[in-house]
Design a protein around this motif. Structure first.
Motif, PDB file in Angstrom:
ATOM      1  N   ILE A  25       0.797  -1.227   0.000  1.00 38.72           N
ATOM      2  CA  ILE A  25       0.000   0.000   0.000  1.00 38.72           C
ATOM      3  C   ILE A  25       0.829   1.276   0.000  1.00 38.72           C
ATOM      4  O   ILE A  25       0.315   2.345  -0.266  1.00 38.72           O
ATOM      5  CB  ILE A  25      -1.013   0.039   1.168  1.00 38.72           C
ATOM      6  N   GLY A  28       2.805   6.692   1.948  1.00 32.77           N
ATOM      7  CA  GLY A  28       1.894   7.817   1.790  1.00 32.77           C
ATOM      8  C   GLY A  28       2.368   9.071   2.500  1.00 32.77           C
ATOM      9  O   GLY A  28       3.516   9.176   2.940  1.00 32.77           O
ATOM     10  N   THR A  51      -2.496   6.506   3.163  1.00 30.59           N
ATOM     11  CA  THR A  51      -2.614   5.129   2.680  1.00 30.59           C
ATOM     12  C   THR A  51      -3.071   4.187   3.785  1.00 30.59           C
ATOM     13  O   THR A  51      -3.233   2.991   3.561  1.00 30.59           O
ATOM     14  CB  THR A  51      -1.273   4.613   2.107  1.00 30.59           C
TER      15      THR A  51
END
Length: 106
Positions: A25, A28, A51
């Motif tokens: 993922i 972020g 994220t």
């Protein structure tokens, strides 16, 4: 080259988890921060990213202590019960990855 300051805990104990998060993922950008104090009286920062990753930083935000995929309870605590629906949707989507974050060997 960008130098990141990370704890021994991440670089040794949680390296598999960190790699897994980056490969699935991503880290972020930080969207919410919350200051806390641990059982030894040391300050730290909980940093929640866009994220769905929870990054724990030291008092001065100079070193990452640990990171993990956040669950609904952790996110709810950060938002003090006023969690945006899109954040809960993201956390639910990441639940399949969260189950694997401590089991993976990269």
């Amino acid at each position: 080259m960008i130098k990141r300051n990370i704890s021994y805990h991440i670089s040794e104990d949680r390296l598999d988890r960190a790699c897994y998060i980056m490969q699935t993922i991503g880290l972020g950008d930080i969207i919410k921060e919350q200051h806390g104090v641990d059982e030894r009286g040391r300050g730290f920062w909980r940093c929640f990213t866009n994220t769905g990753v929870m990054l724990i930083m030291d008092e001065h935000k100079t070193k990452a202590v640990t990171l993990f995929i956040a669950d609904q309870k952790q996110v709810s605590s950060m938002y003090q019960g006023k969690t945006p629906s899109w954040v809960f949707a993201m956390v639910r989507k990441n639940a399949k990855y969260a189950k694997m974050q401590n089991k993976v060997e990269v």
